[in-house]
Design a protein around this motif. Structure first.
Motif, mmCIF file in Angstrom:
data_model
loop_
_atom_site.group_PDB
_atom_site.id
_atom_site.type_symbol
_atom_site.label_atom_id
_atom_site.label_comp_id
_atom_site.label_asym_id
_atom_site.label_seq_id
_atom_site.Cartn_x
_atom_site.Cartn_y
_atom_site.Cartn_z
ATOM 1 N N LYS A 95 1.264 -1.602 0.184
ATOM 2 C CA LYS A 95 0.216 0.170 0.078
ATOM 3 C C LYS A 95 1.082 1.058 0.467
ATOM 4 C CE LYS A 95 -3.380 -2.567 2.413
ATOM 5 N NZ LYS A 95 -3.919 -2.173 3.898
ATOM 6 N N GLY A 96 1.291 1.495 -0.694
ATOM 7 C CA GLY A 96 2.242 2.492 -1.915
ATOM 8 C C GLY A 96 3.892 1.916 -0.221
ATOM 9 N N ASP A 97 4.134 1.387 0.003
ATOM 10 C CA ASP A 97 5.430 1.176 1.003
ATOM 11 C C ASP A 97 6.021 -0.588 0.521
ATOM 12 O OD1 ASP A 97 3.293 -1.006 1.694
ATOM 13 O OD2 ASP A 97 3.380 -0.657 3.653
ATOM 14 N N PHE A 98 6.253 -0.067 -0.621
ATOM 15 C CA PHE A 98 7.267 -1.319 -1.015
ATOM 16 C C PHE A 98 8.542 -1.200 -0.597
ATOM 17 C CE2 PHE A 98 9.806 -2.381 -4.543
ATOM 18 C CZ PHE A 98 9.474 -3.802 -4.758
ATOM 19 N N PRO A 99 8.627 -0.075 -0.711
ATOM 20 C CA PRO A 99 10.531 0.143 -0.026
ATOM 21 C C PRO A 99 11.065 -0.422 1.416
ATOM 22 C CG PRO A 99 10.059 1.496 -1.245
ATOM 23 C CD PRO A 99 8.300 1.413 -0.744
ATOM 24 N N LEU A 100 9.553 -0.229 2.193
ATOM 25 C CA LEU A 100 9.702 -0.583 3.521
ATOM 26 C C LEU A 100 9.506 -2.163 3.716
ATOM 27 C CD1 LEU A 100 9.032 0.810 6.964
ATOM 28 C CD2 LEU A 100 6.647 -0.425 7.078
ATOM 29 N N HIS A 101 8.946 -3.154 3.058
ATOM 30 C CA HIS A 101 8.967 -4.657 2.731
ATOM 31 C C HIS A 101 9.990 -5.421 2.198
ATOM 32 C CE1 HIS A 101 4.526 -4.497 3.809
ATOM 33 N NE2 HIS A 101 4.466 -3.461 3.116
ATOM 34 N N VAL A 102 10.805 -4.220 1.189
ATOM 35 C CA VAL A 102 12.126 -5.089 1.147
ATOM 36 C C VAL A 102 13.095 -5.170 2.025
ATOM 37 C CG1 VAL A 102 13.389 -4.399 -0.642
ATOM 38 C CG2 VAL A 102 11.808 -3.909 -1.821
#
Length: 180
Positions: free
Chosen positions: A79-86
């Motif tokens: 939800k717009g937080d792709f870099p955080l998940h990586v």
């Protein structure tokens, strides 16, 4: 009489202790079955394992009871937080650098299925031997970590790690998103 007794005992070979050894483990050739998650992804997994629900929805264990091992799978919607998940997935890998002697990283890409990610193999006395993340980079993010319910002994766990690694690679080859 004493001379005969000495002769009998002196002819025996010296008794040496047996070297310590580990049990050689061999596992059956896997057959695969399909797992479909209501969270929008599916893959094939070994019939030597079973899938169990973890504590949250869309989180699962692929359990290998005879090996005392589990692959912990987590799903997160992006939800717009792709870099955080990586970053979180990589943090989970690199937290093991204290015990891991090396970390092999392989990126994978299946553009036709929109499945991308990294596969990590941790060597040495790491608590987790294999980790990966898979994503479509827009809506879905899955991580997985292999753990054994035993003390990390690389030599004795090697056959089980190899077996499960092959299962995980098959899982990634058959992984796809259902919500595209």
């Amino acid at each position: 009489m004493l001379a005969i007794g000495l002769l009998l005992f002196s002819c025996q070979q010296e008794t040496l202790p047996k070297p310590y050894g580990e049990l050689r483990l061999e596992y059956p050739k896997p057959s695969y079955r399909k797992f479909s998650s209501p969270c929008g992804f599916d893959f094939e997994y070994s019939d030597f394992a079973k899938i169990e629900q973890a504590k949250n929805a869309c989180w699962y264990y692929i359990s290998y009871p005879k090996m005392k091992a589990k692959v912990f799978i987590t799903y997160f919607p992006v939800k717009g937080d792709f870099p955080l998940h990586v970053r979180e997935a990589e943090k989970m890998v690199y937290e093991h650098t204290i015990k891991a002697s090396s970390i092999d990283v392989k990126s994978f890409s299946y553009p036709d299925k929109k499945v991308y990610g990294n596969f990590y193999e941790l060597k040495g006395q790491s608590a987790s031997n294999i980790q990966f993340y898979a994503t479509d980079s827009t809506r879905n993010f899955v991580t997985a970590n292999l753990y054994f319910n035993s003390r990390p002994k690389p030599d004795s766990l090697a056959p089980a790690v190899h077996y499960i690694k092959q299962d995980i690679l098959h899982m990634l080859d058959t992984f796809h998103w259902n919500n595209h």
